[in-house]
Design a protein around this motif. Sequence first.
Motif, PDB file in Angstrom:
ATOM      1  N   ALA A 174      43.155  44.522  46.981  1.00  0.00           N
ATOM      2  CA  ALA A 174      43.185  43.211  47.625  1.00  0.00           C
ATOM      3  C   ALA A 174      42.997  43.381  49.129  1.00  0.00           C
ATOM      4  CB  ALA A 174      44.518  42.524  47.329  1.00  0.00           C
ATOM      5  N   PRO A 175      42.452  42.381  49.810  1.00  0.00           N
ATOM      6  CA  PRO A 175      42.328  42.456  51.269  1.00  0.00           C
ATOM      7  C   PRO A 175      43.682  42.766  51.909  1.00  0.00           C
ATOM      8  CG  PRO A 175      41.103  40.594  50.439  1.00  0.00           C
ATOM      9  CD  PRO A 175      41.877  41.141  49.271  1.00  0.00           C
ATOM     10  N   LEU A 235      32.520  47.368  48.768  1.00  0.00           N
ATOM     11  CA  LEU A 235      33.834  46.937  49.224  1.00  0.00           C
ATOM     12  C   LEU A 235      33.998  47.169  50.723  1.00  0.00           C
ATOM     13  CD1 LEU A 235      36.527  45.731  48.391  1.00  0.00           C
ATOM     14  CD2 LEU A 235      37.354  48.045  47.894  1.00  0.00           C
ATOM     15  N   ALA A 236      33.503  48.279  51.235  1.00  0.00           N
ATOM     16  CA  ALA A 236      33.604  48.553  52.664  1.00  0.00           C
ATOM     17  C   ALA A 236      32.882  47.481  53.481  1.00  0.00           C
ATOM     18  CB  ALA A 236      33.039  49.936  52.975  1.00  0.00           C
ATOM     19  N   ALA A 237      31.692  47.112  53.053  1.00  0.00           N
ATOM     20  CA  ALA A 237      30.930  46.097  53.781  1.00  0.00           C
ATOM     21  C   ALA A 237      31.653  44.756  53.773  1.00  0.00           C
ATOM     22  CB  ALA A 237      29.540  45.957  53.173  1.00  0.00           C
ATOM     23  N   ALA A 238      32.220  44.385  52.623  1.00  0.00           N
ATOM     24  CA  ALA A 238      32.905  43.097  52.519  1.00  0.00           C
ATOM     25  C   ALA A 238      34.154  43.053  53.392  1.00  0.00           C
ATOM     26  CB  ALA A 238      33.275  42.826  51.068  1.00  0.00           C
ATOM     27  N   LEU A 239      34.818  44.201  53.540  1.00  0.00           N
ATOM     28  CA  LEU A 239      36.054  44.260  54.317  1.00  0.00           C
ATOM     29  C   LEU A 239      35.817  44.612  55.779  1.00  0.00           C
ATOM     30  CD1 LEU A 239      38.303  46.087  51.703  1.00  0.00           C
ATOM     31  CD2 LEU A 239      38.378  43.673  52.326  1.00  0.00           C
ATOM     32  N   ALA A 278      33.690  40.194  42.717  1.00  0.00           N
ATOM     33  CA  ALA A 278      34.948  40.121  43.456  1.00  0.00           C
ATOM     34  C   ALA A 278      34.935  41.036  44.668  1.00  0.00           C
ATOM     35  CB  ALA A 278      36.116  40.465  42.541  1.00  0.00           C
ATOM     36  N   PHE A 279      34.407  42.248  44.520  1.00  0.00           N
ATOM     37  CA  PHE A 279      34.353  43.159  45.657  1.00  0.00           C
ATOM     38  C   PHE A 279      33.436  42.608  46.747  1.00  0.00           C
ATOM     39  CE2 PHE A 279      35.769  47.576  43.972  1.00  0.00           C
ATOM     40  CZ  PHE A 279      36.886  46.998  43.393  1.00  0.00           C
ATOM     41  N   ALA A 280      32.305  42.055  46.353  1.00  0.00           N
ATOM     42  CA  ALA A 280      31.367  41.524  47.339  1.00  0.00           C
ATOM     43  C   ALA A 280      31.942  40.326  48.080  1.00  0.00           C
ATOM     44  CB  ALA A 280      30.060  41.134  46.653  1.00  0.00           C
ATOM     45  N   ALA A 281      32.851  39.584  47.427  1.00  0.00           N
ATOM     46  CA  ALA A 281      33.439  38.397  48.040  1.00  0.00           C
ATOM     47  C   ALA A 281      34.729  38.700  48.779  1.00  0.00           C
ATOM     48  CB  ALA A 281      33.709  37.344  46.959  1.00  0.00           C
ATOM     49  N   ARG A 286      39.287  35.437  52.695  1.00  0.00           N
ATOM     50  CA  ARG A 286      38.998  34.916  51.375  1.00  0.00           C
ATOM     51  C   ARG A 286      39.816  35.634  50.315  1.00  0.00           C
ATOM     52  NH1 ARG A 286      32.986  35.166  53.166  1.00  0.00           N
ATOM     53  NH2 ARG A 286      33.369  37.361  52.826  1.00  0.00           N
ATOM     54  N   SER A 287      41.070  35.977  50.662  1.00  0.00           N
ATOM     55  CA  SER A 287      41.873  36.785  49.763  1.00  0.00           C
ATOM     56  C   SER A 287      42.164  36.091  48.451  1.00  0.00           C
ATOM     57  CB  SER A 287      43.207  37.173  50.444  1.00  0.00           C
ATOM     58  OG  SER A 287      43.937  36.010  50.786  1.00  0.00           O
TER      59      SER A 287
END
Length: 290
Positions: A174-175, A235-239, A278-281, A286-287
């Motif tokens: 999770a974020p 996931l790295a890019a999204a976060l 989910a990872f991309a979002a 947007r948690s």
Amino acid sequence: MRILLAGATGAIGRPLLPLLLAAGHQVIATSRSAEGVAALGARGAEAVRLDVFDRAAVERAVAEAAPDAIVHQLTALADFDLALNARIRREGTRNLVDAAHRAGVRRIVAQSISWAYQGGDTPATESTPLDDTTEEPRATTVDGLRALEQAAAELPEHVVLRYGTLYGPGTWYAPGGLMAQRLHRGEVPASAAVSSFLHVEDAARAALAALDWPSGTVNIVDDKPTRADVWVPVLAAALGAPAPTPVPGRAAWERGADNALARTTRGWQPGRSSWRAAFAAAGPSRSERL
């Protein structure tokens, strides 16, 4: 059914509780803290404060609950305490099973994991042995799982759910969670290691369904085992974490798991066939989407 839900405030216990109640089950839910007990009571469960390492307290709680089944979702993963988590699996499960024997409880549904198998080149099936050659710290985890699964199998009706790597609310993915922190520190390698993921809501649905399943061990994972050099950059890019440097190779046990048994013999399939959306979002703002 009367259900004793051990670990009702955990990542899976939280979405599982309303599913059990909506299905008409009477739930006696446990928590280690007074705050947890209050929260569970507010959600419609009978709530019991319980230290799973206290054998007498566990025996008393199971006897007083008089459940038709125990659903064991206890972990200590929120703080990444692998030693404590293994102790819960060894001692906590032992206490629950012994109490079940004394109270005449025949059924248990217990949480295990799907990345404790021996090494190989294809996703592991339930017939793949657990890994007895691994070194520490993983050996502690595998030994704890073996103790949990063997204890659960003592009850006449036992279902062991070998979950995939969990993502969603309350998990490391999770974020703001553990993986986000590690990604920002550049500690997550984009290697050839294969993971099988699972959303916590799909894990909860499986635990509910397993109350009616025949005894046995079942992989509960998504449909698409994925290499780290695929999912880590997403996931790295999204976060907003630094792009990971590709790293060659993987450990033999990093092979993912196969969910064919759950699909073909238990009628379960994941609502989310892949981690990708989910990872991309994912992202701090947007948690709620995870």
